[in-house]
Design an enzyme around this catalytic site. Structure first.
Site, PDB file in Angstrom:
ATOM      1  N   GLU A  74      -8.319  35.864 -13.983  1.00 40.18           N
ATOM      2  CA  GLU A  74      -6.916  36.270 -14.091  1.00 40.18           C
ATOM      3  C   GLU A  74      -6.667  37.257 -15.222  1.00 40.18           C
ATOM      4  OE1 GLU A  74      -5.148  32.309 -14.050  1.00 40.18           O
ATOM      5  OE2 GLU A  74      -4.551  32.835 -12.024  1.00 40.18           O
ATOM      6  N   HIS A  93      -2.377  30.840 -21.044  1.00 40.52           N
ATOM      7  CA  HIS A  93      -2.067  30.324 -19.704  1.00 40.52           C
ATOM      8  C   HIS A  93      -2.626  28.900 -19.626  1.00 40.52           C
ATOM      9  CE1 HIS A  93      -1.850  29.433 -15.540  1.00 40.52           C
ATOM     10  NE2 HIS A  93      -3.149  29.578 -15.330  1.00 40.52           N
ATOM     11  N   HIS A  95      -2.362  24.784 -17.542  1.00 37.73           N
ATOM     12  CA  HIS A  95      -1.908  23.907 -16.452  1.00 37.73           C
ATOM     13  C   HIS A  95      -1.357  22.642 -17.103  1.00 37.73           C
ATOM     14  CE1 HIS A  95      -5.011  25.780 -13.441  1.00 37.73           C
ATOM     15  NE2 HIS A  95      -4.220  26.675 -14.002  1.00 37.73           N
ATOM     16  N   TYR A 120      15.676  25.325 -30.286  1.00 39.13           N
ATOM     17  CA  TYR A 120      14.344  25.900 -30.464  1.00 39.13           C
ATOM     18  C   TYR A 120      13.822  26.562 -29.193  1.00 39.13           C
ATOM     19  CZ  TYR A 120      11.300  26.195 -34.486  1.00 39.13           C
ATOM     20  OH  TYR A 120      10.624  26.662 -35.598  1.00 39.13           O
ATOM     21  N   HIS A 160       1.684  25.991 -10.129  1.00 38.65           N
ATOM     22  CA  HIS A 160       0.485  26.406 -10.860  1.00 38.65           C
ATOM     23  C   HIS A 160       0.605  26.086 -12.346  1.00 38.65           C
ATOM     24  CE1 HIS A 160      -2.652  29.833 -11.472  1.00 38.65           C
ATOM     25  NE2 HIS A 160      -2.831  28.852 -12.310  1.00 38.65           N
TER      26      HIS A 160
HETATM   27  O1  LIG Z   1      -5.817  28.128 -11.630  1.00 33.08           O
HETATM   28  C1  LIG Z   1      -6.831  28.793 -11.871  1.00 33.08           C
HETATM   29  O2  LIG Z   1      -7.952  28.636 -11.379  1.00 33.08           O
HETATM   30  C2  LIG Z   1      -6.693  29.854 -12.912  1.00 33.08           C
HETATM   31  O3  LIG Z   1      -5.337  30.210 -13.007  1.00 33.08           O
HETATM   32  C3  LIG Z   1      -7.108  29.253 -14.211  1.00 33.08           C
HETATM   33  O4  LIG Z   1      -6.274  28.651 -14.868  1.00 33.08           O
HETATM   34  C4  LIG Z   1      -8.539  29.313 -14.611  1.00 33.08           C
HETATM   35  O5  LIG Z   1      -9.126  30.498 -14.102  1.00 33.08           O
HETATM   36  P1  LIG Z   1     -10.310  31.139 -15.000  1.00 33.08           P
HETATM   37  O6  LIG Z   1      -9.670  31.712 -16.230  1.00 33.08           O
HETATM   38  O7  LIG Z   1     -10.950  32.221 -14.139  1.00 33.08           O
HETATM   39  O8  LIG Z   1     -11.255  30.018 -15.311  1.00 33.08           O
HETATM   40 ZN   LIG Z   2      -4.239  28.671 -13.800  1.00 34.46          ZN
END
Ligand SMILES: O=C(O)[C@@H](O)C(=O)COP(=O)(O)O
Ligand SMILES: [Zn+2]
Length: 210
Positions: A74, A93, A95, A120, A160
């Site tokens: 990504e 990023h 999860h 905040y 996601h």
């Molecule tokens: O959900 C996914 O697979 C990607 O958004 C992620 O979080 C991990 O992808 P990579 O950075 O290629 O491991």
């Molecule tokens: Zn991801």
């Protein structure tokens, strides 16, 4: 900070997020702008708990792989944000549990998934636009982010998880932690009468820093 210091900071902060449950398995990715204008990123499939400074990926602004392990699938969406937001020097990023749960709700306001109820959230994030679901790694995510970057500090990928920016890596991580806590509060408050900040209160907070 020089490149060696940024490498170590990414390893240390990633491990801290992993150990506190903000990242699990190989989920999530990080990037930071280097002094030479290239970008340091987590390798694809890497665990935040086991990053190795010398193995981190380096790409240029076109996404070309310069050194280190193969970069996140990504990295294109990271670059799309950097291109449009000159104030962004780091991207997280995740999860993370509560923001990912929020991203799966029906009926989200795609213009702003979290209506402000704490100061905040306003001072660090402001608003959280939602991007429709696309398979991870597809170019549409970068295309959608390119339209919004520079106007928002964070984004929520439907079904996601979040993408959070910062003026440096510490700022991006602090913003990510604040946003995850805000999502947790939002879900706790979901079925309860909630006093939201008024438009006047929100405007009073904007531009006042953190
Ligand atoms: O959900 C996914 O697979 C990607 O958004 C992620 O979080 C991990 O992808 P990579 O950075 O290629 O491991
Ligand atoms: Zn991801």
């Amino acid at each position: 900070m020089n490149e060696a210091q940024l490498r170590q900071q990414m390893v240390d902060l990633a491990r801290s997020m992993f150990e506190r449950g903000y990242a699990t398995g190989g989920a999530g990715n990080l990037s930071v702008k280097l002094p030479n204008g290239q970008f340091l990123a987590t390798p694809t499939g890497s665990s935040f708990g086991r990053l190795v400074a010398d193995e981190l990926s380096v790409v240029d602004n076109t996404g070309a792989h310069i050194s280190g392990k193969r970069p996140s699938k990504e990295v294109a969406f990271h670059l799309a944000i950097y291109e449009k937001d000159p104030e962004c020097n780091a991207i997280v990023h995740l999860h993370s549990t509560y923001l990912t749960a929020l991203s799966c709700l029906e009926g989200l306001d795609y213009s702003n998934a979290i209506k402000a109820f704490t100061p905040y959230y306003v001072m660090r994030i402001g608003e959280l636009p939602v991007i429709p679901y696309y398979r991870p790694g597809t170019p549409e995510i970068a295309q959608e982010l390119s339209k919004l970057a520079g106007k928002y500090r964070a984004f929520l990928l439907a079904n996601h998880g979040p993408i959070i920016t910062g003026t440096d890596f510490l700022d991006a991580v602090d913003n990510a932690e604040e946003l995850e806590e805000t999502a947790k509060l939002a879900l706790l408050l979901a079925d309860k009468p909630t006093r939201y900040l008024t438009d006047v209160e929100v405007e009073d907070l904007k531009g006042r820093g953190k």
